[in-house]
Design a protein around this motif. Structure first.
Motif, PDB file in Angstrom:
ATOM      1  N   ASN A 153      -7.452   8.467  11.570  1.00  0.00           N
ATOM      2  CA  ASN A 153      -8.489   7.941  10.682  1.00  0.00           C
ATOM      3  C   ASN A 153      -8.287   8.439   9.247  1.00  0.00           C
ATOM      4  O   ASN A 153      -8.500   7.694   8.282  1.00  0.00           O
ATOM      5  N   MET A 154      -7.875   9.688   9.103  1.00  0.00           N
ATOM      6  CA  MET A 154      -7.580  10.238   7.781  1.00  0.00           C
ATOM      7  C   MET A 154      -6.394   9.515   7.149  1.00  0.00           C
ATOM      8  O   MET A 154      -6.427   9.131   5.975  1.00  0.00           O
ATOM      9  N   PHE A 155      -5.342   9.303   7.938  1.00  0.00           N
ATOM     10  CA  PHE A 155      -4.156   8.648   7.398  1.00  0.00           C
ATOM     11  C   PHE A 155      -4.410   7.171   7.090  1.00  0.00           C
ATOM     12  O   PHE A 155      -3.806   6.618   6.166  1.00  0.00           O
ATOM     13  N   ASP A 156      -5.305   6.535   7.841  1.00  0.00           N
ATOM     14  CA  ASP A 156      -5.684   5.156   7.511  1.00  0.00           C
ATOM     15  C   ASP A 156      -6.286   5.091   6.108  1.00  0.00           C
ATOM     16  O   ASP A 156      -5.999   4.167   5.338  1.00  0.00           O
ATOM     17  N   ALA A 157      -7.106   6.073   5.781  1.00  0.00           N
ATOM     18  CA  ALA A 157      -7.711   6.114   4.447  1.00  0.00           C
ATOM     19  C   ALA A 157      -6.642   6.340   3.382  1.00  0.00           C
ATOM     20  O   ALA A 157      -6.678   5.725   2.305  1.00  0.00           O
TER      21      ALA A 157
END
Length: 236
Positions: A153-157
């Motif tokens: 989820n962090m890397f998606d951002a």
């Protein structure tokens, strides 16, 4: 010398030296032994981090290092930490790295203040489990990105933010990319990114679903190098 910048891993040397110019001071490796410095008040550490280690040191060894610096420099009163994940516990950890440090540092040196980037809380009110401090040398800008749940989820951002920067976009620097992301309402089949990578309708829909999640449940803060030190928060 009011402050000294210390980098952890070798890949942080250039950014640490650049940061030192904003403090009007110098930078050195964490491998360099503590020494007496005239009027030293602040140590600023920049390196890789997670709940288990920062700059290659677990929390006990890091506190021991601070104690060694304090012994040689009684004027030392502030420790600043710049890293990924320091404020967040992640899955499987009871305490974040900074929680461990503050607890141990307060016992040994209650007069030392401790500063780090803020705990990342998303627009939907969720506290991040993972965070990352990104750095772009060419623009001297940074992005502090966090998200709850799994690391993806962090890397998606990060991906959505960097879609506006080369090579996928045209904007230089995280600050400009962040402004564009905030204003972005969604991808269409005629959007430059969709055309460049030949997205079909399903891929456009998937992109926009992830975008909506990022906008509501990811934390993003950006700035120039000179602004970074002013974004730190005292946490003890």
């Amino acid at each position: 010398m009011a402050a000294l910048i210390i980098w952890g891993e070798d890949d942080h040397e250039k950014r640490a030296r650049a940061l030192a110019t904003t403090y009007l001071t110098v930078a050195q490796s964490i491998k360099t032994a503590p020494s007496k410095r005239l009027n030293l008040e602040t140590l600023v550490f920049w390196g890789h981090g997670n709940p288990a280690a920062f700059c290659g040191l677990d929390s006990t060894k890091f506190v021991d290092l601070i104690a060694a610096w304090k012994k040689l420099n009684p004027s030392l009163k502030t420790i600043e930490i710049l890293t990924c994940n320091a404020r967040h516990r992640q899955v499987g950890y009871a305490d974040s790295y900074t929680e461990q440090i503050v607890r141990k540092l307060t016992v040994k040196h209650a007069d030392i203040k401790f500063k780090a980037l803020p705990v990342a809380v998303t627009p939907s009110g969720n506290t991040a489990d993972y965070s990352i401090l990104k750095w772009q040398p060419s623009s001297a800008t940074w992005a502090y990105v966090g998200a709850p749940g799994v690391e993806k989820n962090m890397f998606d951002a990060c991906v959505k933010l960097e879609d506006f920067m080369p090579p996928r976009g045209t904007l230089i620097g995280y600050v400009r990319a962040h402004a564009a992301l905030r204003a972005f309402t969604g991808l269409t089949a005629t959007s430059a990114l969709a055309v460049k990578y030949n997205y079909d309708a399903a891929r456009v829909t998937e992109y926009n679903l992830t975008l909506a999640k990022v906008k509501t449940d990811a934390y993003i803060m950006t700035g120039t190098l000179g602004l970074l030190r002013w974004c730190l928060r005292e946490i003890n």
